[in-house]
Design an enzyme around this catalytic site. Structure first.
Site, PDB file in Angstrom:
ATOM      1  N   CYS A   1       0.909  -1.133   0.129  1.00  0.00           N
ATOM      2  CA  CYS A   1      -0.035  -0.104   0.011  1.00  0.00           C
ATOM      3  C   CYS A   1       0.832   1.375  -0.066  1.00  0.00           C
ATOM      4  O   CYS A   1       1.612   1.560  -0.963  1.00  0.00           O
ATOM      5  CB  CYS A   1      -0.911   0.058   1.204  1.00  0.00           C
TER       6      CYS A   1
ATOM      7  N   HIS B   1      -3.527  -5.610   1.344  1.00  0.00           N
ATOM      8  CA  HIS B   1      -2.867  -5.920   2.185  1.00  0.00           C
ATOM      9  C   HIS B   1      -2.768  -7.337   2.802  1.00  0.00           C
ATOM     10  O   HIS B   1      -3.604  -7.779   3.641  1.00  0.00           O
ATOM     11  CB  HIS B   1      -3.494  -5.203   3.512  1.00  0.00           C
TER      12      HIS B   1
ATOM     13  N   GLU C   1      -0.761  -8.571   4.938  1.00  0.00           N
ATOM     14  CA  GLU C   1      -0.443  -8.775   6.292  1.00  0.00           C
ATOM     15  C   GLU C   1      -1.667  -8.633   7.215  1.00  0.00           C
ATOM     16  O   GLU C   1      -1.727  -9.098   8.417  1.00  0.00           O
ATOM     17  CB  GLU C   1       0.594  -7.562   6.681  1.00  0.00           C
TER      18      GLU C   1
END
Lengths: 224, 76
Positions: free
Chosen positions: A85, A194, A196
């Site tokens: 990002c 994302h 994560e």
């Protein structure tokens, strides 16, 4: 393996990135934007957020932070780097990846669980994935529209450097539905969604994102 | 300024607002940025162009011009 996670003023996702690194079985090493060394890490994650408030342009000021000078130098020596990002925006601004990320075509900030297709499993961050595999990970960005000139897009596609594409509806008008790309050597990868945030079904829409973090462990093992 | 080939949704939104105000004759709007730097008289043009190209603008997506203006607003 020790993986550094950079924190800039305005970073938001450094903690989740560190958690993903640990879940994958590596040691997460916090790195500060003003640091002048990488503490001997084997790889670096540049996480999401709004570094320096994204003043000037998203990622522009972070791209010249002291820690980024070190990251740029280490990339030249083959160190794997993942930009997520805002981290992707920073890597583009730093010249580590081609192109740029600009305001979403619809002007709206987009926050949703996004399906992606893995287009390349030959990077340091995707070797635990399979080409054609579909992932479901959160996307949350207002300046996520990937743009590059026609020659760059042709080169990226021809060299297999488009790593992830958006499935279903293109959320931001990104050219060629590009969600993520890699450097020529596949060691540097940037993506807008994302991974994560998708390492555990308890806290994310899937655990699909964990494979990016386990990939770099395998990539490092195969080099060593 | 965003390069001509870069879609400028902010400019398009402004163009839409103008037409809602009933203003005709505006074909297109492009939205960019403007920086004013107060610099020493002897700061050379090369440095100003480097500032613009290396930091203020992203040459991948933006075109830029540097204009030197005296304090009283007269171009030199």
């Amino acid at each position: 393996m020790r993986i550094g996670v950079v924190t800039f003023p305005g970073s938001l996702d450094d903690r989740d990135a560190a958690r993903a690194v640990r879940r994958a079985g590596a040691e997460a090493v916090p790195l500060w934007h003003a640091d002048h060394d990488l503490a001997g890490v084997d790889a670096v994650v540049v996480p999401g957020g709004f570094s320096y408030g994204d003043y000037l342009r998203a990622g522009a000021i972070a791209s010249i932070a002291p820690i980024m000078r070190e990251v740029v130098d280490s990339v030249a020596r083959g160190m794997p780097v993942l930009g997520i990002c805002n981290g992707f925006q920073i890597l583009c601004e730093a010249g580590l990846l081609p192109g740029a990320l600009v305001r979403n075509a619809g002007l709206h900030f987009v926050c949703r669980d996004q399906r992606l297709r893995v287009e390349s499993a030959s990077t340091a961050w995707t070797c635990d994935l399979t080409e054609g595999e579909e992932l479901l990970v959160p996307l949350k960005s207002g300046e996520g529209r990937y743009v590059a000139d026609a020659a760059t897009l042709e080169r990226l596609a021809g060299d297999g450097r488009i790593v992830f594409r958006y499935l279903d509806q293109n959320p931001n008008g990104a050219q060629a539905d590009i969600a993520g790309i890699s450097s020529a050597d596949g060691r540097v990868v940037g993506l807008m969604p994302h991974p994560e945030h998708a390492i555990d079904p308890l806290t994310g829409p899937s655990a699909d994102g964990l494979a990016l973090f386990t990939s770099v462990l395998r990539a490092a093992a195969s080099v060593a | 300024m965003p390069k001509p080939e870069i879609l400028d949704p902010q400019g398009q939104a402004v163009a839409g607002a103008l037409s809602r105000l009933g203003i005709a004759g505006v074909h297109d709007v492009r939205q960019g940025k403007h920086f004013e730097l107060d610099v020493a008289d002897d700061l050379d043009d090369d440095t100003l162009h480097r500032i613009a190209g290396d930091l203020l603008a992203n040459p991948v997506i933006e075109d830029w011009v540097v204009t030197r203006v005296a304090r009283d607003g007269v171009s030199s």
